[in-house]
Design a protein around this motif. Structure first.
Motif, mmCIF file in Angstrom:
data_model
loop_
_atom_site.group_PDB
_atom_site.id
_atom_site.type_symbol
_atom_site.label_atom_id
_atom_site.label_comp_id
_atom_site.label_asym_id
_atom_site.label_seq_id
_atom_site.Cartn_x
_atom_site.Cartn_y
_atom_site.Cartn_z
ATOM 1 N N ARG A 199 40.998 -16.345 -26.464
ATOM 2 C CA ARG A 199 40.010 -16.567 -27.526
ATOM 3 C C ARG A 199 39.426 -15.241 -27.991
ATOM 4 O O ARG A 199 39.192 -14.341 -27.188
ATOM 5 C CB ARG A 199 38.890 -17.481 -27.028
ATOM 6 N N VAL A 200 39.182 -15.153 -29.311
ATOM 7 C CA VAL A 200 38.571 -13.972 -29.917
ATOM 8 C C VAL A 200 37.518 -14.426 -30.929
ATOM 9 O O VAL A 200 37.558 -15.548 -31.424
ATOM 10 C CB VAL A 200 39.627 -13.074 -30.624
ATOM 11 N N ARG A 201 36.573 -13.525 -31.213
ATOM 12 C CA ARG A 201 35.531 -13.810 -32.207
ATOM 13 C C ARG A 201 35.778 -12.918 -33.416
ATOM 14 O O ARG A 201 35.987 -11.712 -33.283
ATOM 15 C CB ARG A 201 34.144 -13.516 -31.651
ATOM 16 N N VAL A 258 37.918 -18.233 -32.232
ATOM 17 C CA VAL A 258 39.163 -18.967 -32.430
ATOM 18 C C VAL A 258 40.112 -18.715 -31.266
ATOM 19 O O VAL A 258 40.008 -17.705 -30.568
ATOM 20 C CB VAL A 258 39.865 -18.559 -33.749
ATOM 21 N N GLN A 259 41.021 -19.663 -31.061
ATOM 22 C CA GLN A 259 42.055 -19.498 -30.051
ATOM 23 C C GLN A 259 43.266 -18.847 -30.694
ATOM 24 O O GLN A 259 43.633 -19.198 -31.816
ATOM 25 C CB GLN A 259 42.455 -20.849 -29.466
ATOM 26 N N VAL A 260 43.862 -17.911 -29.984
ATOM 27 C CA VAL A 260 45.063 -17.222 -30.459
ATOM 28 C C VAL A 260 46.117 -17.303 -29.357
ATOM 29 O O VAL A 260 45.787 -17.425 -28.181
ATOM 30 C CB VAL A 260 44.774 -15.752 -30.819
ATOM 31 N N TYR A 275 44.967 -8.815 -31.724
ATOM 32 C CA TYR A 275 43.615 -9.063 -32.213
ATOM 33 C C TYR A 275 42.626 -8.136 -31.502
ATOM 34 O O TYR A 275 41.769 -7.525 -32.124
ATOM 35 C CB TYR A 275 43.209 -10.525 -31.975
ATOM 36 N N ALA A 276 42.749 -8.053 -30.180
ATOM 37 C CA ALA A 276 41.791 -7.298 -29.374
ATOM 38 C C ALA A 276 41.758 -5.811 -29.723
ATOM 39 O O ALA A 276 40.722 -5.162 -29.559
ATOM 40 C CB ALA A 276 42.103 -7.479 -27.885
ATOM 41 N N CYS A 277 42.856 -5.264 -30.234
ATOM 42 C CA CYS A 277 42.877 -3.834 -30.554
ATOM 43 C C CYS A 277 42.157 -3.533 -31.871
ATOM 44 O O CYS A 277 41.892 -2.378 -32.180
ATOM 45 C CB CYS A 277 44.310 -3.314 -30.597
ATOM 46 N N GLU A 279 37.949 -14.293 -24.414
ATOM 47 C CA GLU A 279 38.615 -14.784 -23.204
ATOM 48 C C GLU A 279 40.052 -14.282 -23.215
ATOM 49 O O GLU A 279 40.822 -14.633 -24.111
ATOM 50 C CB GLU A 279 38.587 -16.309 -23.173
ATOM 51 N N GLU A 280 40.388 -13.460 -22.240
ATOM 52 C CA GLU A 280 41.734 -12.898 -22.173
ATOM 53 C C GLU A 280 42.734 -13.969 -21.739
ATOM 54 O O GLU A 280 42.348 -14.995 -21.176
ATOM 55 C CB GLU A 280 41.751 -11.733 -21.196
#
Length: 73
Positions: free
Chosen positions: A3-5, A27-29, A37-39, A48-49
Motif C-alpha cells: 500500500r502507498v499514499r 491505494v493497494q499496488v 511507487y516508493a522511489c 505497507e511494504e
C-alpha cells in the motif's frame, strides 16, 4: 499487496490501477511494482511494504561425517 499514499496536490489517473487516485488517498499496488511507487517520494509515500511470502527454509538435519573407506593394498 503493498500500500502507498498519493501525496500529490491534485487527482491523478493511474493507468496501472485503472482509476483516478485522489490526494492523500491510500491505494493497494502490486507487490512487484511497490518499488516503482516508493522511489517517487514527492508523489507517493510507502505505507505497507510487500509481505515476504517465501516460506522459511526447512531445517537441515546434521549428521556425523562418515569415516573414509580407503584401503591400501
Amino acid at each position: 499487496m503493498a500500500r502507498v499514499r498519493y501525496v500529490g496536490p491534485e487527482p491523478v489517473t493511474v493507468p496501472e490501477l485503472g482509476r483516478i487516485v485522489e490526494p492523500d488517498e491510500i491505494v493497494q499496488v502490486p507487490d512487484e511494482r511497490f518499488e516503482g511507487y516508493a522511489c517517487q517520494l514527492g508523489t507517493w509515500e510507502p505505507i505497507e511494504e510487500p509481505k515476504d511470502e517465501t516460506p522459511p527454509a526447512a531445517p537441515v538435519k546434521k549428521t556425523a561425517a562418515k569415516a573414509s573407506q580407503k584401503t591400501e593394498g
